[in-house]
Design an enzyme around this catalytic site. Structure first.
Site, PDB file in Angstrom:
ATOM      1  N   ALA A 198       0.487  -1.139   0.161  1.00 24.69           N
ATOM      2  CA  ALA A 198      -0.158   0.239   0.270  1.00 24.69           C
ATOM      3  C   ALA A 198       0.570   1.600  -0.404  1.00 24.69           C
ATOM      4  O   ALA A 198       0.059   2.426  -0.893  1.00 24.69           O
ATOM      5  CB  ALA A 198      -1.129  -0.370   1.399  1.00 24.69           C
ATOM      6  N   THR A 199       1.606   0.862   0.611  1.00 22.20           N
ATOM      7  CA  THR A 199       2.306   2.300   0.658  1.00 22.20           C
ATOM      8  C   THR A 199       3.565   3.041  -0.974  1.00 22.20           C
ATOM      9  O   THR A 199       3.295   3.786  -1.165  1.00 22.20           O
ATOM     10  CB  THR A 199       4.401   2.413   1.515  1.00 22.20           C
ATOM     11  OG1 THR A 199       4.102   1.212   2.889  1.00 22.20           O
ATOM     12  CG2 THR A 199       5.245   3.311   1.419  1.00 22.20           C
ATOM     13  N   GLN A 252      -7.110  -1.189   5.961  1.00 22.08           N
ATOM     14  CA  GLN A 252      -7.515  -1.673   7.126  1.00 22.08           C
ATOM     15  C   GLN A 252      -8.514  -1.939   6.856  1.00 22.08           C
ATOM     16  O   GLN A 252      -9.382  -2.573   8.034  1.00 22.08           O
ATOM     17  CB  GLN A 252      -7.170  -0.637   8.241  1.00 22.08           C
ATOM     18  CG  GLN A 252      -5.685  -0.426   9.390  1.00 22.08           C
ATOM     19  CD  GLN A 252      -5.343  -1.447   9.913  1.00 22.08           C
ATOM     20  OE1 GLN A 252      -5.859  -2.245   9.884  1.00 22.08           O
ATOM     21  NE2 GLN A 252      -3.825  -1.439   9.671  1.00 22.08           N
ATOM     22  N   THR A 276       9.189  -6.973 -13.018  1.00 23.62           N
ATOM     23  CA  THR A 276       8.557  -8.450 -13.339  1.00 23.62           C
ATOM     24  C   THR A 276       7.064  -8.683 -12.200  1.00 23.62           C
ATOM     25  O   THR A 276       7.420  -8.044 -10.855  1.00 23.62           O
ATOM     26  CB  THR A 276       9.464  -9.525 -13.457  1.00 23.62           C
ATOM     27  OG1 THR A 276      10.595  -8.461 -13.886  1.00 23.62           O
ATOM     28  CG2 THR A 276       9.032 -10.793 -13.559  1.00 23.62           C
ATOM     29  N   CYS A 280       6.129   6.468  21.642  1.00 25.10           N
ATOM     30  CA  CYS A 280       6.278   5.746  21.728  1.00 25.10           C
ATOM     31  C   CYS A 280       6.860   4.751  22.700  1.00 25.10           C
ATOM     32  O   CYS A 280       7.708   4.503  22.524  1.00 25.10           O
ATOM     33  CB  CYS A 280       5.916   6.537  23.013  1.00 25.10           C
ATOM     34  SG  CYS A 280       4.323   6.492  24.097  1.00 25.10           S
ATOM     35  N   HIS A 311      -1.169  -7.468   3.129  1.00 21.61           N
ATOM     36  CA  HIS A 311      -1.119  -9.224   4.122  1.00 21.61           C
ATOM     37  C   HIS A 311      -1.779  -8.307   5.499  1.00 21.61           C
ATOM     38  O   HIS A 311      -1.478  -9.064   6.156  1.00 21.61           O
ATOM     39  CB  HIS A 311       0.795  -8.941   4.477  1.00 21.61           C
ATOM     40  CG  HIS A 311       1.538  -6.904   4.891  1.00 21.61           C
ATOM     41  ND1 HIS A 311       1.297  -6.719   6.211  1.00 21.61           N
ATOM     42  CD2 HIS A 311       1.431  -5.826   4.452  1.00 21.61           C
ATOM     43  CE1 HIS A 311       1.717  -5.694   6.146  1.00 21.61           C
ATOM     44  NE2 HIS A 311       1.768  -4.706   4.906  1.00 21.61           N
ATOM     45  N   ASN A 351      -5.834   2.431  11.511  1.00 17.64           N
ATOM     46  CA  ASN A 351      -4.907   1.625  11.861  1.00 17.64           C
ATOM     47  C   ASN A 351      -5.205   1.829  13.377  1.00 17.64           C
ATOM     48  O   ASN A 351      -4.338   0.849  14.151  1.00 17.64           O
ATOM     49  CB  ASN A 351      -3.633   1.363  11.422  1.00 17.64           C
ATOM     50  CG  ASN A 351      -3.427   2.602  10.963  1.00 17.64           C
ATOM     51  OD1 ASN A 351      -3.353   3.702  10.451  1.00 17.64           O
ATOM     52  ND2 ASN A 351      -1.830   3.036  11.428  1.00 17.64           N
TER      53      ASN A 351
HETATM   54  N1  PLP Z   1      -1.984   2.357   4.993  1.00 14.61           N
HETATM   55  C1  PLP Z   1      -2.236   1.946   6.294  1.00 14.61           C
HETATM   56  C2  PLP Z   1      -3.657   2.782   7.508  1.00 14.61           C
HETATM   57  C3  PLP Z   1      -1.970   0.777   6.667  1.00 14.61           C
HETATM   58  O1  PLP Z   1      -1.892   0.278   8.597  1.00 14.61           O
HETATM   59  C4  PLP Z   1      -0.472   0.283   6.588  1.00 14.61           C
HETATM   60  C5  PLP Z   1       0.483  -0.740   7.236  1.00 14.61           C
HETATM   61  O2  PLP Z   1       0.944  -0.351   8.215  1.00 14.61           O
HETATM   62  C6  PLP Z   1      -0.219   1.015   5.515  1.00 14.61           C
HETATM   63  C7  PLP Z   1      -0.795   2.022   5.207  1.00 14.61           C
HETATM   64  C8  PLP Z   1       0.988   0.630   4.463  1.00 14.61           C
HETATM   65  O3  PLP Z   1       1.214  -0.333   3.790  1.00 14.61           O
HETATM   66  P1  PLP Z   1       1.872  -1.668   3.361  1.00 14.61           P
HETATM   67  O4  PLP Z   1       3.122  -2.266   4.786  1.00 14.61           O
HETATM   68  O5  PLP Z   1       1.229  -2.642   2.372  1.00 14.61           O
HETATM   69  O6  PLP Z   1       2.846  -0.552   2.582  1.00 14.61           O
END
Ligand code: PLP
Length: 362
Positions: free
Chosen positions: A75-76, A171, A226, A308, A190, A143
């Site tokens: 997702a990042t 999420q 790929t 923290c 994941h 999250n």
């Molecule tokens: N966005 C949210 C709300 C997440 O909880 C996470 C993962 O921690 C991400 C984005 C990033 O996802 P990824 O680990 O697939 O890059």
């Protein structure tokens, strides 16, 4: 048999056995042809490409009808791609977005403005968007505290204001129906019992976007590199399973959350009690020392409600955005239940956490 109780399903989920099984044929050694490059023209390549397309369709079933599914590393990457997909002058993002959205927005060079959340951790669906915003980014489910955002209404209003709408549905994907009316949706395997290392960006039909990773032109030229048929197949199988089990999983998690809440009745819930995903219980207790709790309960995998606890020293941005004092943020924990969590595990863990908190004098 596990020797720990895993209550950190917002961080990641275990691989569903069905997902693992779907991956195995594509992880073969030289004796079978499953290792073939899905972008090769020969028969083995075409077989692998067909598996990728089956997976794409399975993932698409979790997303709105129409539109395109572009496989990414997670997702990042999908969020970064969405934010770089069109030229942007100003981005409005909720105060509780994941750091993937916050930091991608900041790095884009666009002006970034925060949309506040209520003390319940929810963005007001009628919030004023800043003048000139051309992208609004609000996540589906938070999250840290599990709150569900009114994303359909926010997307509709973003469009009325002439802005595009990005929804980080990491999420919520496979757990709730997809956000309606978004232009971009980012998801990752994941968090829905699929493998790590693969995610997807969904792009609304008709929206033309710029390529993100340049190279051999895979994914219709939009994201080169790929593809891994194994990861795609694992993602697809996990998505199909999540879709089929959506109601059953929701009921299961609701039962676990209600039991945990009853055992931990003296703890305070962070964020809305009602607009929340039942797999996430963010709680605080005055005076709680999280590092000590983690050490006293080391057979339970759970998280702090605040960064923290992960060593930065700063209180959580999300918990302070809902109005908590830094000390209250530091007194917080996050319990994340999942499909394979049992009632017995929840009861054992909650009693142990509460007893350890009592031993701390809380
Ligand atoms: N966005 C949210 C709300 C997440 O909880 C996470 C993962 O921690 C991400 C984005 C990033 O996802 P990824 O680990 O697939 O890059």
């Amino acid at each position: 048999m596990r020797d720990f109780i895993y209550l950190d399903h917002q961080a990641t989920t275990p691989l569903a056995p069905e997902s693992l099984e779907a991956m195995l044929p594509w992880l073969s050694g030289p004796e079978a042809i499953g290792f073939a490059n899905p972008h090769s023209m020969h028969r083995a390549g075409r077989v692998a490409a067909a598996a990728v397309e089956v997976a794409r369709e399975q993932v698409a079933q979790l997303l709105p009808k129409g539109g395109r599914v572009i496989f990414t590393s997670g997702a990042t990457e999908a969020i970064n791609q969405a934010i770089r997909a069109v030229p942007l002058g100003a981005i409005a993002l909720s105060a509780v977005e994941h750091s993937a959205v916050v930091n991608a927005a900041l790095a884009s060079g666009a002006e970034c403005q925060e949309l506040p959340v209520s003390k319940d951790g929810v963005v007001d669906p009628d919030v004023d968007f800043p003048e000139g915003a051309d992208l609004v980014a609000v996540m589906q489910v938070n999250n840290e505290i599990g709150t569900i955002q009114p994303v359909a209404r926010l997307a509709e209003r973003a469009h009325e204001a002439g802005a595009l709408f990005l929804c980080d549905a990491v999420q919520g994907a496979g757990k709730l129906p997809p956000p309606e009316d978004a232009d971009f949706i980012a998801i990752t395997a994941h968090k829905l019992y699929g493998p790590k290392g693969i995610g997807a960006l969904w792009v609304r039909e008709g929206l033309s976007i710029a390529p993100w990773i340049h190279g051999g032109g895979q994914e219709s030229g939009l994201r080169s590199g790929t593809l891994s048929p194994a990861l795609c197949a694992g993602f697809g199988a996990a998505a199909a399973l999540a879709k089929a089990r959506m109601d059953v999983d929701f009921q299961h998690l609701s039962g676990l959350a209600a039991r945990a809440r009853a055992i931990l009745a003296r703890w305070t819930v962070n964020g809305s009690e009602s607009a929340r995903w039942p797999g996430n219980l963010s709680l605080r207790l005055a005076g709680l020392n999280f590092p000590r709790l983690l050490s006293d309960c080391r057979t339970i995998a759970f998280s702090a409600g605040s960064a923290c606890g992960s060593g930065t020293g700063a209180p959580s941005r999300v918990l302070t955005a809902i109005g908590l004092e830094a000390v209250e943020a530091r007194n917080s924990i996050r319990l994340g239940f999942g499909r394979y969590t049992t009632m017995d595990e929840v009861e054992t863990a909650c009693h142990a956490l509460d007893a350890a908190a009592t031993a701390q004098g809380c």
